[in-house]
Design a protein around this motif. Structure first.
Motif, PDB file in Angstrom:
ATOM      1  N   GLU A 124      -5.967  -0.355  -1.292  1.00  0.00           N
ATOM      2  CA  GLU A 124      -4.727   0.131  -1.884  1.00  0.00           C
ATOM      3  C   GLU A 124      -5.007   1.365  -2.751  1.00  0.00           C
ATOM      4  N   GLY A 140       6.086  -1.362   7.085  1.00  0.00           N
ATOM      5  CA  GLY A 140       4.635  -1.274   7.081  1.00  0.00           C
ATOM      6  C   GLY A 140       4.096  -1.057   8.480  1.00  0.00           C
ATOM      7  N   ALA A 164       2.392   0.208  -1.237  1.00  0.00           N
ATOM      8  CA  ALA A 164       2.068  -0.984  -0.453  1.00  0.00           C
ATOM      9  C   ALA A 164       3.059  -2.120  -0.687  1.00  0.00           C
ATOM     10  N   THR A 198       1.018   5.020   7.499  1.00  0.00           N
ATOM     11  CA  THR A 198       1.504   4.132   6.450  1.00  0.00           C
ATOM     12  C   THR A 198       1.723   4.921   5.168  1.00  0.00           C
ATOM     13  N   SER A 222       1.414   3.062   2.385  1.00  0.00           N
ATOM     14  CA  SER A 222       0.805   2.095   1.474  1.00  0.00           C
ATOM     15  C   SER A 222      -0.429   2.630   0.787  1.00  0.00           C
ATOM     16  N   LYS A 223      -1.169   3.503   1.443  1.00  0.00           N
ATOM     17  CA  LYS A 223      -2.492   3.888   0.954  1.00  0.00           C
ATOM     18  C   LYS A 223      -2.403   5.053  -0.035  1.00  0.00           C
TER      19      LYS A 223
END
Length: 365
Positions: free
Chosen positions: A39, A89, A223, A215, A217-218
């Motif tokens: 993350e 996601g 996330a 994504t 999220s990173k």
């Protein structure tokens, strides 16, 4: 209240009974430095936090509108809006691709070790999952992978940079695979793109069987909001729209995403922090005598050996979480550490040295 006593006789599809399950070790992660799940270790852009605070209460009472945000994200990436689908996601992105393109008799090809959700989603649709295992170098097995393609191949998965290895697949190799299998969808997972910088997104116009997954999220640090995307030809994205719920991405995530993509300066800064930290981490591992695999992502995979569990436990005692990857194919004794901002890399290296000393680990070099 009475307890039901009759036995449940209803069963799911046979493939559901046979498919593997994914149980990530998410419990007990509060109040620790999260170097286990790749993350963002800091926070999303301050612009995102400002937008989050400005969302009015009535916005929570309406169904989310995905398409206006898809147009903004597509424009940000230089794509027509009909070539992009936002997803819940990358997990959902994988699921949608498998649902849209795999029949029970089709084959799908992956190169383990890799993200386990591919095993899960593919096995939900077909028993014919072909695994081309990487050798001890953990590099992408291009020649053997190419040789595994046949007329039954319908889905080809390439993850670059790969998780958990950090290895990459060159653009020329990806296009060679796509050109060798015009009858198959080639899904290129670029979840860690921002830490590597190479993409095949610009090849979508000339490679009609290519789909790219990304994504937020990173690098973007979203996330918890669960938002990713798929990009491909209008035809392929049209099929994916058919199997996707119109409300698959929640409205809070959509609002925050529009703010996140406006702040290119933050993403550039954070990605540079990771690149600097990655070099520091690999240099530190060299000094400790720990074998590792060169990475182009925001993590490094280390070869610890028989004391892998002891290392993870010793680091947890110091308030730092690592991910034991020993159950991944070809990864027995391997542990992954996420790269964060500078101070987090410093804490990680200091704790690693102390933990390795504590468990009595000795370098093989």
């Amino acid at each position: 209240m009475s307890t039901p006593t009759s036995k449940v006789t209803v069963k799911p599809r046979r493939l559901i009974l046979e498919m593997p399950e994914y149980h990530p070790p998410l419990a007990g992660r509060d109040n620790a430095l999260r170097l286990d799940f790749n993350e963002n270790t800091l926070a999303p852009s301050p612009v995102v936090m400002d937008r989050l605070k400005q969302i009015p209460a009535e916005r929570l009472t309406v169904y989310p509108e995905r398409e206006p945000v898809e147009r903004q994200v597509a424009a940000h990436l230089g794509l027509p809006s009909n070539q992009l689908l936002l997803t819940n996601g990358v997990d959902e992105a994988i699921h949608l691709v498998c649902c849209a393109f795999l029949e029970p008799e089709d084959e799908a090809i992956i190169a383990p070790p890799s993200f386990f959700m591919y095993d899960v989603s593919i096995s939900m649709m077909t028993r014919h999952l072909v695994k081309v295992q990487a050798d001890e170098t953990l590099q992408f097995p291009f020649e053997r992978f190419l040789a595994a393609i046949n007329e039954r191949t319908k889905l080809i998965v390439i993850v670059s940079p790969n998780n958990p290895t950090g290895a990459t697949v060159g653009r020329s190799e990806i296009l060679a695979i796509a050109n060798a299998a015009p009858h198959a969808v080639v899904l290129v997972d670029e979840a860690y793109f921002h830490f590597h910088g190479e993409t095949v997104l610009n090849d979508l116009a000339t490679t009609p069987n290519l789909i790219v997954a990304r994504t937020f999220s990173k690098a973007y640090g979203l996330a918890n909001l669960r938002i990713g995307m798929l990009a491909g030809s209008p035809e392929l994205i049209g099929y994916l729209h058919k199997v996707s719920s119109p409300y698959n991405v929640n409205g809070v995530a959509l609002d925050c995403l529009t703010a996140a993509i406006e702040d290119d300066a933050y993403i550039t800064w954070y990605a540079e922090q990771i690149r600097i930290g990655r070099e520091r981490m690999m240099g530190g591992l060299d000094e400790l005598g720990v074998h590792y695999f060169p990475s182009a992502a925001n993590f490094v995979l280390m070869k610890i050996g028989p004391l892998h569990r002891e290392l993870v436990a010793a680091m947890r005692k110091r308030g730092i979480l690592l991910r034991d990857r020993s159950t991944d194919p070809g990864c027995d004794g391997y542990v992954r550490i996420t790269i964060g901002i500078g101070e987090h890399v410093t804490r990680g290296l200091e704790a690693l040295k102390a933990s390795l000393d504590e468990i009595g680990w000795k370098s093989e070099f």
